[in-house]
Design a protein around this motif. Structure first.
Motif, short mmCIF file in Angstrom:
data_model
loop_
_atom_site.label_atom_id
_atom_site.label_comp_id
_atom_site.label_asym_id
_atom_site.label_seq_id
_atom_site.Cartn_x
_atom_site.Cartn_y
_atom_site.Cartn_z
N ILE A 125 36.62 38.31 61.83
CA ILE A 125 37.67 37.65 61.05
C ILE A 125 37.82 36.21 61.51
CG2 ILE A 125 40.09 37.75 60.32
CD1 ILE A 125 39.81 40.73 61.72
N ASP A 126 37.80 35.28 60.59
CA ASP A 126 38.11 33.89 60.89
C ASP A 126 39.64 33.76 60.84
OD1 ASP A 126 38.68 31.08 60.66
OD2 ASP A 126 36.62 30.75 60.01
N VAL A 127 40.26 33.48 61.99
CA VAL A 127 41.72 33.46 62.05
C VAL A 127 42.28 32.05 61.91
CG1 VAL A 127 41.82 35.56 63.43
CG2 VAL A 127 41.73 33.32 64.58
N GLU A 128 41.43 31.06 61.60
CA GLU A 128 41.89 29.68 61.49
C GLU A 128 41.66 29.07 60.11
OE1 GLU A 128 41.57 27.99 66.03
OE2 GLU A 128 39.87 27.64 64.69
N VAL A 129 40.66 29.49 59.38
CA VAL A 129 40.33 28.83 58.12
C VAL A 129 41.47 28.99 57.11
CG1 VAL A 129 39.17 30.83 57.07
CG2 VAL A 129 38.49 28.51 56.41
N THR A 130 41.71 27.94 56.33
CA THR A 130 42.71 28.00 55.27
C THR A 130 42.12 28.70 54.05
OG1 THR A 130 42.04 25.90 54.28
CG2 THR A 130 43.69 25.83 56.06
N LEU A 131 42.99 29.16 53.17
CA LEU A 131 42.52 29.82 51.96
C LEU A 131 41.69 28.85 51.11
CD1 LEU A 131 42.50 32.27 50.08
CD2 LEU A 131 44.65 31.45 49.10
N GLU A 132 42.08 27.59 51.10
CA GLU A 132 41.36 26.59 50.30
C GLU A 132 39.93 26.40 50.80
OE1 GLU A 132 45.51 26.48 49.73
OE2 GLU A 132 44.40 26.22 51.61
N VAL A 184 31.93 40.40 52.15
CA VAL A 184 32.62 39.16 52.48
C VAL A 184 33.96 39.15 51.74
CG1 VAL A 184 32.49 36.64 52.45
CG2 VAL A 184 30.39 37.99 52.73
N VAL A 185 35.04 39.07 52.51
CA VAL A 185 36.38 39.17 51.94
C VAL A 185 37.08 37.82 52.07
CG1 VAL A 185 38.57 40.42 51.97
CG2 VAL A 185 36.46 41.59 52.66
N VAL A 186 37.40 37.22 50.92
CA VAL A 186 38.11 35.94 50.89
C VAL A 186 39.51 36.19 50.35
CG1 VAL A 186 38.18 33.63 49.87
CG2 VAL A 186 35.99 34.63 50.56
N GLY A 187 40.51 35.71 51.08
CA GLY A 187 41.89 35.87 50.66
C GLY A 187 42.78 36.13 51.86
N ARG A 188 44.04 35.74 51.78
CA ARG A 188 44.98 35.98 52.88
C ARG A 188 45.20 37.47 53.03
NH1 ARG A 188 48.20 32.21 49.89
NH2 ARG A 188 47.71 30.07 50.50
N ASN A 189 44.97 37.97 54.24
CA ASN A 189 45.08 39.42 54.44
C ASN A 189 45.40 39.71 55.90
OD1 ASN A 189 45.04 42.12 53.83
ND2 ASN A 189 42.95 42.15 53.04
N HIS A 190 45.87 40.92 56.15
CA HIS A 190 46.01 41.39 57.53
C HIS A 190 44.95 42.45 57.75
CE1 HIS A 190 48.16 44.66 55.49
NE2 HIS A 190 47.96 45.39 56.59
N TYR A 191 44.46 42.53 58.96
CA TYR A 191 43.38 43.44 59.30
C TYR A 191 43.77 44.26 60.52
CZ TYR A 191 40.70 40.54 56.11
OH TYR A 191 40.26 39.87 55.00
N VAL A 192 43.43 45.54 60.46
CA VAL A 192 43.79 46.46 61.53
C VAL A 192 42.54 47.20 61.98
CG1 VAL A 192 45.30 48.36 62.22
CG2 VAL A 192 46.06 46.74 60.47
N ALA A 193 42.33 47.25 63.29
CA ALA A 193 41.19 47.99 63.83
C ALA A 193 41.50 49.48 63.83
CB ALA A 193 40.88 47.52 65.24
N GLY A 194 40.47 50.27 64.03
CA GLY A 194 40.66 51.70 64.16
C GLY A 194 40.79 52.39 62.82
N GLN A 195 41.70 53.34 62.77
CA GLN A 195 41.82 54.19 61.59
C GLN A 195 43.27 54.62 61.42
OE1 GLN A 195 39.81 57.93 61.99
NE2 GLN A 195 39.73 58.32 59.80
N LEU A 237 45.42 38.28 61.35
CA LEU A 237 45.63 37.68 60.04
C LEU A 237 44.52 36.67 59.79
CD1 LEU A 237 49.47 36.87 60.23
CD2 LEU A 237 48.38 38.91 59.29
N GLY A 238 44.05 36.59 58.56
CA GLY A 238 43.00 35.63 58.25
C GLY A 238 42.72 35.56 56.77
N LEU A 294 30.93 29.56 62.21
CA LEU A 294 32.20 29.41 61.49
C LEU A 294 32.95 28.16 61.95
CD1 LEU A 294 33.47 33.10 61.56
CD2 LEU A 294 32.96 31.80 59.48
N ARG A 295 32.77 27.81 63.24
CA ARG A 295 33.46 26.68 63.86
C ARG A 295 34.97 26.92 63.96
NH1 ARG A 295 30.32 22.40 59.98
NH2 ARG A 295 28.20 22.94 60.67
N HIS A 296 35.33 28.19 64.06
CA HIS A 296 36.73 28.57 64.20
C HIS A 296 36.85 29.73 65.18
CE1 HIS A 296 37.24 27.01 59.84
NE2 HIS A 296 37.72 26.10 60.66
N ARG A 297 38.08 29.96 65.64
CA ARG A 297 38.34 31.16 66.43
C ARG A 297 38.20 32.40 65.56
NH1 ARG A 297 42.98 32.40 67.89
NH2 ARG A 297 44.17 30.89 66.64
N THR A 298 37.76 33.47 66.17
CA THR A 298 37.57 34.71 65.42
C THR A 298 38.21 35.88 66.16
OG1 THR A 298 35.44 35.11 66.50
CG2 THR A 298 35.40 33.96 64.37
#
Length: 209
Positions: free
Chosen positions: A20-27, A89-100, A173-174, A198-202
């Motif tokens: 997950i790229d946690v820094e990129v903007t939606l734009e 590849v998922v583009v859009g503001r979303n929250h992500y959860v590990a596990g199940q 979030l990313g 990506l040049r961002h934190r992940t």
């Protein structure tokens, strides 16, 4: 992995590794996603063929089929007979959860005062405290819709943007994520290279559907 083993995995569920790229903007997420796909194709990790087989990345229902050099991305100890599924590849503001299963963070640290808010009190509790989680959930929902959302810190009272909270490692979030469906374990070196591209934190997650 043998045919019998792959069939067994299929009966137990499908697994993913997510970056997950946690820094990129939606734009900027769309153009960056295209650049990363171009890079993975050039590296032979994926092709431009799309498939819905073993892809469960809501709202994306298709991913890029593995390429001829997909093994360059995985741990050297991985079974060479283990054939991975597509990369979604998922583009859009979303929250992500590990596990199940759970759909909430276990904890969050305020970047202003470093106070930790415990949302799921493991091992005593296995579900989030709804009263504690609700302000975070509301702020995240607003961020998804508008790009801006905050949650109050119970310790210092500051209203902190949800993208600045320090979430537990199983929550992120990313606006851009890459789901590797049923791949052998990705190598640490590949994940580091992916982040540099990506040049961002992940953040990195694994889980099962």
């Amino acid at each position: 992995m043998s045919t019998a083993d792959r069939q067994a995995v299929g009966t137990m569920g499908d697994y993913f590794e997510r970056i997950i790229d946690v820094e990129v903007t939606l734009e900027d997420a769309g153009p960056l996603a295209e650049r990363m796909v171009d890079w993975m194709v050039a590296e032979g990790l994926i092709t431009r063929e799309l498939s819905s087989d073993r892809v469960f990345s809501h709202p994306v229902d298709k991913g890029y089929v593995r390429g001829p050099r997909w093994a360059r991305a995985v741990s050297g100890s991985s079974n060479p007979d283990w054939l991975p599924g597509p990369v979604a590849v998922v583009v859009g503001r979303n929250h992500y959860v590990a596990g199940q299963g759970l759909d909430a963070a276990a904890s969050a640290v305020c970047p202003r005062c470093q106070g930790e808010t415990v949302i799921i009190n493991y091992p005593t509790e296995l579900e989030p405290d709804d009263e504690v989680w609700q302000p975070f959930e509301d702020g995240i929902a607003t961020w998804k819709e508008t790009g801006e959302g905050t949650a109050p810190c119970p310790t210092c009272g500051a209203s902190v943007p949800v993208t600045q909270w320090q979430w537990d490692p199983g929550f992120a979030l990313g606006s851009l994520a890459f789901d590797f469906w049923d791949w052998p374990p990705l190598s640490e070196s590949f994940c580091a290279t992916f982040s540099r591209q990506l040049r961002h934190r992940t953040a990195e997650h694994g889980g099962k559907i």
